[in-house]
Design a protein around this motif. Structure first.
Motif, mmCIF file in Angstrom:
data_model
loop_
_atom_site.group_PDB
_atom_site.id
_atom_site.type_symbol
_atom_site.label_atom_id
_atom_site.label_comp_id
_atom_site.label_asym_id
_atom_site.label_seq_id
_atom_site.Cartn_x
_atom_site.Cartn_y
_atom_site.Cartn_z
ATOM 1 N N PHE A 151 0.827 -1.202 0.000
ATOM 2 C CA PHE A 151 0.000 0.000 0.000
ATOM 3 C C PHE A 151 0.863 1.254 0.000
ATOM 4 N N LYS A 152 0.505 2.176 -0.890
ATOM 5 C CA LYS A 152 1.202 3.447 -0.966
ATOM 6 C C LYS A 152 0.408 4.530 -0.253
ATOM 7 N N CYS A 153 1.139 5.393 0.452
ATOM 8 C CA CYS A 153 0.513 6.586 1.018
ATOM 9 C C CYS A 153 1.428 7.788 0.818
ATOM 10 N N PHE A 154 0.846 8.952 0.958
ATOM 11 C CA PHE A 154 1.559 10.224 0.937
ATOM 12 C C PHE A 154 1.464 10.865 2.313
ATOM 13 N N LEU A 155 2.526 11.562 2.712
ATOM 14 C CA LEU A 155 2.498 12.354 3.938
ATOM 15 C C LEU A 155 2.329 13.840 3.637
ATOM 16 N N SER A 156 2.372 14.201 2.363
ATOM 17 C CA SER A 156 2.118 15.563 1.893
ATOM 18 C C SER A 156 1.218 15.445 0.672
ATOM 19 N N PRO A 157 0.627 16.528 0.193
ATOM 20 C CA PRO A 157 -0.334 16.425 -0.914
ATOM 21 C C PRO A 157 0.241 15.707 -2.130
ATOM 22 N N SER A 158 -0.582 14.831 -2.717
ATOM 23 C CA SER A 158 -0.133 13.976 -3.815
ATOM 24 C C SER A 158 -0.142 14.683 -5.163
ATOM 25 N N GLY A 159 -0.904 15.765 -5.264
ATOM 26 C CA GLY A 159 -1.046 16.441 -6.546
ATOM 27 C C GLY A 159 -2.347 16.132 -7.250
ATOM 28 N N VAL A 160 -3.079 15.102 -6.764
ATOM 29 C CA VAL A 160 -4.400 14.788 -7.315
ATOM 30 C C VAL A 160 -5.383 14.657 -6.148
#
Length: 447
Positions: A151-160
């Motif tokens: 599973f992938k996550c972002f800790l800052s905005p992903s852009g979408v």
């Protein structure tokens, strides 16, 4: 070994195996490597022989970080074009990221949509990451059971907007859930508070963009990630590391026995901030390409094993989204077809061997994803190969790339390493830029 089982013998004076590079004959039975024998071993009756001379026979590359964007943003990329580019570049397996497609791979239903689209278009074997977003904790285990590799996550905005980042509380909740069933969390680690405090300027100056994504944002995010992994006994993987400053804390976490791994990418290891022209947003990515002195530290991290693998983070877009303004241009480097020669060019300059490159770009990514049939030329593995002329050079012409949009930061660069052919499960699927119809399979975790 019954002679009737052996259909194909591949010979080279330079075969890259887990024990090193040597002259060898690789016996292929159906889709599998049957044995690796001395170069002059007798050929079984009826077997077809391909002799590559001094060209290098190596395992097909495994790229675990590719944004295919299909369905939903197929004008950016797609399974047909991405997997053709991969095959032309010596890649035989890729894992698709869960975002930039519509829908994102955040539910079992959405995974089904992705598979339905990918199936008839895949020129190479293709698997899928799931996504961890604030609203889908309940979907993580079902996705895992359905075969995603982690599973992938972002800790800052992903852009979408359809793939929001996790705050620290949400990160802990998702990580605990994933650790509970033994899964892997892969993380875009940039701290949003550090990014918010950094100077934000629009315009074409690369120095301004670089200042807006400081190393401290990566360093702080990775520090917090390691702390959470320690607390929850979780397995985590740091995506696309660009800050060499973070390597000491990653190395310390590994020495401590924490299950932390890390990747970097060809653009961080071969391109430098000093060479990026103002307005040249084909070089924009997040985190950013940093200075040459930082690149030296990353290579040292590869050499000592702190950095585990090299993958592309191929994140393409349409030409119009690469505006000359670094603040507003889409961030992503297109490199799927060029990763092997780009890395080999720099690796050979720094005294590394193709054994090192294969470890970083094939064996280690396969190990990360649990792809036990991929990543090595040895008996029992899938007969996936790349044939490379390592001492030949070519100059990158964007028009010769199979990506949907011929935008690349490598345009005009002269690189070592010409991929002569690519083989998937015993069949040649690309040779001198000519590809066969798609025969790739959709992969599931532990299958």
């Amino acid at each position: 070994m019954p002679e009737v089982d052996v259909k194909l013998v591949l010979r080279s004076t330079r075969v890259v195996t887990p024990e090193g590079t040597r002259a060898a004959a690789v016996l292929v039975a159906g889709e599998e490597i049957e044995a690796v024998l001395p170069y002059d071993a007798g050929v079984p009756a009826g077997a077809r022989v391909e002799d590559f001379g001094d060209d290098v026979l190596m395992p097909g590359l495994v790229d675990t970080h590719v944004h295919v964007n299909d369905p939903g943003r197929t004008e950016w990329e797609g399974f047909w074009t991405a997997t053709r580019a991969a095959a032309a570049g010596g890649i035989t397996t890729l894992l698709d990221m869960p975002l930039n497609s519509l829908p994102p791979t955040t539910t079992v239903e959405n995974l089904g949509v992705k598979r339905q689209v990918a199936g008839p278009k895949a020129h190479i074997d293709t698997g899928f990451w799931g996504g961890a977003i604030p609203s889908n904790t309940k979907d993580l285990h079902p996705l895992y059971e359905a075969g995603v590799f982690g599973f992938k996550c972002f800790l800052s905005p992903s852009g979408v907007e359809e793939f929001p980042e996790l705050d620290q509380e949400q990160l802990a909740r998702s990580m605990a859930e994933i650790a509970g069933f033994g899964g892997l969390l892969i993380v875009h680690a940039e701290d949003p508070h550090q990014l918010a405090e950094a100077p934000q300027r629009s315009g074409g100056k690369y120095a301004d963009f670089l200042a807006s994504r400081p190393r401290d944002a990566e360093n702080a995010a990775i520090e917090g990630l390691i702390a959470q992994a320690r607390r929850l006994d979780a397995r985590v993987h740091v995506l696309h590391l660009s800050s060499g400053d973070a390597l000491p804390q990653i190395a310390a976490a590994k020495r401590e026995g924490l299950r932390v791994t890390v990747e970097s990418c060809p653009h961080f290891l071969t391109l430098t901030a000093e060479e990026v022209p103002d307005g040249a947003t084909e070089f924009k990515c997040c985190p950013p390409i940093r200075e040459a002195v930082n690149q030296d530290v990353l290579w040292a991290g590869l050499a000592d094993g702190t950095i585990d693998c090299i993958v592309s983070d191929h994140s393409p877009c349409t030409t119009d989204l690469k505006t000359p303004d670094f603040a507003s241009a889409w961030g992503g480097i297109s490199s799927l077809q060029l990763g092997l020669p780009a890395i080999w060019t720099e690796a050979r300059r720094r005294g590394h061997t193709l054994d090192d490159v294969v470890r970083w770009m094939s064996a280690a990514p396969a190990g990360l994803a649990g792809l036990t049939r991929k990543g090595a030329v040895e008996a029992g593995r899938d007969a996936d190969f790349a044939v490379l002329a390592p001492d030949e050079t070519f100059t990158v012409d964007p028009a010769g790339l199979f990506h949907r949009n011929q935008v690349t930061a490598y345009a005009g660069k002269t690189l070592y390493g010409v991929v002569r052919s690519t083989w998937l499960r015993g069949k040649r699927i690309a040779a001198d830029g000519v590809l066969t119809p798609p025969t790739g399979r959709l992969l599931e975790r532990n299958h």
